[in-house]
Design a protein around this motif. Structure first.
Motif, PDB file in Angstrom:
ATOM      1  N   ASP A 215       0.771  -1.094  -0.088  1.00  0.00           N
ATOM      2  CA  ASP A 215       0.113  -0.060   0.038  1.00  0.00           C
ATOM      3  C   ASP A 215       0.760   1.229  -0.015  1.00  0.00           C
ATOM      4  N   ASP A 216       2.176   1.136   0.459  1.00  0.00           N
ATOM      5  CA  ASP A 216       2.770   2.464   0.703  1.00  0.00           C
ATOM      6  C   ASP A 216       3.971   2.713  -0.433  1.00  0.00           C
ATOM      7  N   ILE A 217       3.970   1.658  -1.439  1.00  0.00           N
ATOM      8  CA  ILE A 217       4.580   1.971  -2.638  1.00  0.00           C
ATOM      9  C   ILE A 217       4.198   2.320  -3.953  1.00  0.00           C
ATOM     10  N   ARG A 218       4.779   3.162  -4.801  1.00  0.00           N
ATOM     11  CA  ARG A 218       4.422   3.452  -6.139  1.00  0.00           C
ATOM     12  C   ARG A 218       5.290   3.002  -7.170  1.00  0.00           C
ATOM     13  N   LEU A 219       4.795   2.364  -8.272  1.00  0.00           N
ATOM     14  CA  LEU A 219       5.596   1.872  -9.164  1.00  0.00           C
ATOM     15  C   LEU A 219       5.489   2.501 -10.779  1.00  0.00           C
ATOM     16  N   ASN A 220       6.727   2.312 -11.322  1.00  0.00           N
ATOM     17  CA  ASN A 220       6.671   2.869 -12.807  1.00  0.00           C
ATOM     18  C   ASN A 220       7.274   1.625 -13.350  1.00  0.00           C
ATOM     19  N   ILE A 221       6.907   1.411 -14.804  1.00  0.00           N
ATOM     20  CA  ILE A 221       7.335   0.373 -15.472  1.00  0.00           C
ATOM     21  C   ILE A 221       7.499   0.588 -17.057  1.00  0.00           C
ATOM     22  N   ASN A 222       8.975   0.190 -17.362  1.00  0.00           N
ATOM     23  CA  ASN A 222       9.570   0.724 -18.327  1.00  0.00           C
ATOM     24  C   ASN A 222      10.245  -0.531 -18.995  1.00  0.00           C
ATOM     25  N   TYR A 223      10.055  -1.075 -19.972  1.00  0.00           N
ATOM     26  CA  TYR A 223       8.954  -1.043 -21.141  1.00  0.00           C
ATOM     27  C   TYR A 223       8.231  -2.490 -21.042  1.00  0.00           C
ATOM     28  N   LEU A 224       7.048  -2.439 -21.904  1.00  0.00           N
ATOM     29  CA  LEU A 224       6.468  -3.602 -21.694  1.00  0.00           C
ATOM     30  C   LEU A 224       5.942  -3.835 -23.201  1.00  0.00           C
ATOM     31  N   GLU A 225       6.421  -5.058 -23.973  1.00  0.00           N
ATOM     32  CA  GLU A 225       6.027  -5.332 -25.132  1.00  0.00           C
ATOM     33  C   GLU A 225       4.653  -5.878 -25.228  1.00  0.00           C
ATOM     34  N   PRO A 226       3.823  -5.234 -26.109  1.00  0.00           N
ATOM     35  CA  PRO A 226       2.347  -5.415 -26.070  1.00  0.00           C
ATOM     36  C   PRO A 226       1.886  -6.771 -25.908  1.00  0.00           C
ATOM     37  N   ARG A 227       2.252  -7.767 -26.665  1.00  0.00           N
ATOM     38  CA  ARG A 227       1.763  -9.089 -26.897  1.00  0.00           C
ATOM     39  C   ARG A 227       1.998  -9.808 -25.514  1.00  0.00           C
ATOM     40  N   GLY A 228       3.309  -9.702 -25.087  1.00  0.00           N
ATOM     41  CA  GLY A 228       3.635 -10.417 -23.942  1.00  0.00           C
ATOM     42  C   GLY A 228       2.938  -9.622 -22.769  1.00  0.00           C
ATOM     43  N   PHE A 229       2.531  -8.358 -22.711  1.00  0.00           N
ATOM     44  CA  PHE A 229       1.839  -7.977 -21.610  1.00  0.00           C
ATOM     45  C   PHE A 229       0.565  -8.423 -21.585  1.00  0.00           C
ATOM     46  N   CYS A 230       0.014  -8.377 -22.927  1.00  0.00           N
ATOM     47  CA  CYS A 230      -1.427  -8.832 -23.145  1.00  0.00           C
ATOM     48  C   CYS A 230      -1.722  -9.886 -22.259  1.00  0.00           C
ATOM     49  N   GLU A 231      -0.797 -11.158 -22.265  1.00  0.00           N
ATOM     50  CA  GLU A 231      -0.841 -12.393 -21.976  1.00  0.00           C
ATOM     51  C   GLU A 231      -0.614 -12.428 -20.313  1.00  0.00           C
ATOM     52  N   LEU A 232       0.086 -11.600 -19.774  1.00  0.00           N
ATOM     53  CA  LEU A 232       0.031 -11.320 -18.305  1.00  0.00           C
ATOM     54  C   LEU A 232      -1.081 -10.736 -17.724  1.00  0.00           C
ATOM     55  N   PHE A 233      -1.719  -9.665 -18.364  1.00  0.00           N
ATOM     56  CA  PHE A 233      -2.547  -8.811 -17.919  1.00  0.00           C
ATOM     57  C   PHE A 233      -3.724  -9.295 -17.242  1.00  0.00           C
ATOM     58  N   PRO A 234      -4.340 -10.575 -17.463  1.00  0.00           N
ATOM     59  CA  PRO A 234      -5.447 -11.162 -16.616  1.00  0.00           C
ATOM     60  C   PRO A 234      -4.821 -11.740 -15.500  1.00  0.00           C
ATOM     61  N   LYS A 235      -3.593 -11.940 -15.258  1.00  0.00           N
ATOM     62  CA  LYS A 235      -2.923 -12.701 -14.108  1.00  0.00           C
ATOM     63  C   LYS A 235      -2.550 -11.615 -12.872  1.00  0.00           C
ATOM     64  N   ILE A 236      -2.756 -10.212 -13.298  1.00  0.00           N
ATOM     65  CA  ILE A 236      -2.335  -9.311 -12.517  1.00  0.00           C
ATOM     66  C   ILE A 236      -3.383  -8.904 -11.759  1.00  0.00           C
ATOM     67  N   ASP A 237      -3.064  -8.815 -10.354  1.00  0.00           N
ATOM     68  CA  ASP A 237      -4.383  -8.273  -9.477  1.00  0.00           C
ATOM     69  C   ASP A 237      -4.627  -6.678  -9.826  1.00  0.00           C
ATOM     70  N   GLU A 238      -5.861  -6.667  -9.827  1.00  0.00           N
ATOM     71  CA  GLU A 238      -6.308  -5.405 -10.157  1.00  0.00           C
ATOM     72  C   GLU A 238      -5.807  -4.271  -9.232  1.00  0.00           C
ATOM     73  N   ARG A 239      -5.544  -4.717  -7.962  1.00  0.00           N
ATOM     74  CA  ARG A 239      -4.985  -3.678  -6.873  1.00  0.00           C
ATOM     75  C   ARG A 239      -3.676  -2.971  -7.196  1.00  0.00           C
ATOM     76  N   VAL A 240      -2.913  -3.931  -8.082  1.00  0.00           N
ATOM     77  CA  VAL A 240      -1.588  -3.591  -8.540  1.00  0.00           C
ATOM     78  C   VAL A 240      -1.569  -2.318  -9.372  1.00  0.00           C
ATOM     79  N   PHE A 241      -2.590  -2.192 -10.461  1.00  0.00           N
ATOM     80  CA  PHE A 241      -2.576  -1.232 -11.230  1.00  0.00           C
ATOM     81  C   PHE A 241      -2.848  -0.018 -10.502  1.00  0.00           C
ATOM     82  N   ARG A 242      -3.700   0.242  -9.414  1.00  0.00           N
ATOM     83  CA  ARG A 242      -3.721   1.423  -8.598  1.00  0.00           C
ATOM     84  C   ARG A 242      -2.538   1.788  -7.925  1.00  0.00           C
ATOM     85  N   GLN A 243      -1.535   1.172  -8.121  1.00  0.00           N
ATOM     86  CA  GLN A 243      -0.105   1.528  -7.445  1.00  0.00           C
ATOM     87  C   GLN A 243       0.597   2.089  -8.681  1.00  0.00           C
ATOM     88  N   ILE A 244       0.292   1.712  -9.707  1.00  0.00           N
ATOM     89  CA  ILE A 244       1.303   2.257 -10.836  1.00  0.00           C
ATOM     90  C   ILE A 244       1.078   3.822 -11.255  1.00  0.00           C
TER      91      ILE A 244
END
Length: 386
Positions: A215-244
């Motif tokens: 809850d107390d950290i913020r994230l930046n992410i550089n870089y994400l190839e779209p196809r690979g990230f699209c495959e990962l997307f459903p497995k990432i907890d939604e709460r993670v995106f609120r930290q990004i």
């Protein structure tokens, strides 16, 4: 005190190069070398380079050539970064030492290090090696991996770094926890492609992000190839995106045919749907993408279609295509001429969302190149496209 070192970088608009340059400078400092501010005062000159495209390669070579002419006869000169692996044929091996991005252990041997370079961090970027308007200088940088699992037809970086080599999740978590104890709360997750993370370790970025959720950290992410990230997307907890706070997902083109020539295989509609889902989950996450324009045989209609990404992303950054030696795209037919590239460049500049001022508040931003003036940019294109 050990031999004095002059260390410099040829490119300050790359997070990966900023991290590497900081790590190398810290290595010399921790091993007792004096770091001098002029090459004439040094016994060894170390130059970190960029070879992302032909212009960056030529800039790097001009810096190297200048140092070779002035100091090559009486000082040891070491060239590191991506260029030694991308274009080794441009160097005289009897005059310089070349160290690629995955060969940093050679610094230990050359300088008889008591502190090995793999135990030296580049996480707090030295602002001498990163443009303050480009890097996230308030972030603690964590390099997840080097290399990637992709084979984009235009890419020279793959030649420099090869297949992905990842840090174990436990090591990354340890780095985050150590930085939190120092007071850091913002982290840049850095890689050539973060979506490739863990493919060599039977894990993936989704597992890492879910593990890092605090809850107390913020994230930046550089870089994400779209196809690979699209495959990962459903497995990432939604709460993670609120930290990004920031993500870069470089789509490079909206045209399926051009993406095929780039050897990037994804449906742009699916990527757009994913991006919209991220925005719904976390409206404040800043989403950036890259577009390569003027790719061989790209039509004007395919080029102009990319402007629709302005309605999806917060920042749209255009790069004009240039050939890289010994990569597949350089053999493709349909190369643009200078007049066509300048026409397309001016079309971007005429777009109502175009700006060169990141502080303008205009959203989305449509940026070009590396901070060149319009005249410099057009001159660069003329040079790249005879």
């Amino acid at each position: 005190m050990k031999e004095p070192i002059f260390f410099t970088t040829t490119f300050k608009l790359c997070d990966n190069n900023g991290y590497l340059s900081t790590q190398i400078r810290n290595f010399f400092a921790q091993n007792g070398h004096a770091l001098v501010d002029h090459p004439a005062r040094a016994e060894a000159i170390v130059i970190s380079t960029c070879g992302f495209d032909q212009e960056r390669e030529d800039i790097s070579m001009s810096v190297i050539d200048s140092h070779m002419q002035n100091y090559g006869s009486d000082k040891r000169i070491i060239i590191c970064g991506c260029l030694p692996k991308i274009s080794p044929d441009r160097f005289n091996f009897s005059q310089v030492v070349l160290i690629g991005p995955k060969e940093l252990g050679r610094f230990n041997e050359i300088f008889n290090a008591s502190v090995p370079i793999d135990q030296v961090s580049g996480s707090i970027l030295d602002q001498r090696f990163i443009d303050p308007q480009y890097g996230f200088v308030d972030s603690f940088y964590i390099q997840l991996c080097q290399g990637c699992v992709n084979n984009c037809s235009y890419c020279g970086i793959k030649k420099a770094k090869g297949m992905v080599t990842s840090k174990p999740i436990a090591q990354i978590v340890g780095e985050v926890e150590a930085a939190r104890e120092q007071g850091y709360r913002r982290f840049m997750l850095l890689a050539d492609d973060c979506a490739s993370y863990g493919k060599d370790l039977e894990t993936d970025l989704a597992q890492l992000l879910n593990t890092l959720s605090h809850d107390d950290i913020r994230l930046n992410i550089n870089y994400l190839e779209p196809r690979g990230f699209c495959e990962l997307f459903p497995k990432i907890d939604e709460r993670v995106f609120r930290q990004i706070d920031f993500m870069n997902i470089p789509v490079q083109s909206t045209a399926k045919r051009v993406l095929g020539l780039m050897n990037r295989h994804y449906e742009i509609s699916r990527i757009i749907e994913m991006v919209r889902s991220i925005k719904e989950a976390s409206p404040d996450t800043f989403l950036e993408t890259h577009v390569i324009y003027g790719f061989p045989s790209e039509t004007r209609e395919e080029f102009k279609d990319s402007f629709r990404l302005c309605r999806i992303f917060d920042s749209l950054i255009y790069f004009y295509y240039t050939d890289r030696k010994n990569v597949k795209a350089s053999t493709l037919p349909g190369k643009m001429n200078a007049d066509e590239m300048i026409y397309r460049t001016r079309q971007i500049m005429a777009h109502p969302n175009f700006t060169r001022d990141p502080e303008s508040g205009q959203t989305p931003l449509v940026l070009l190149g590396y901070g060149l003036s319009e005249a410099e940019l057009l001159q660069s294109i003329r040079k790249s496209y005879p």
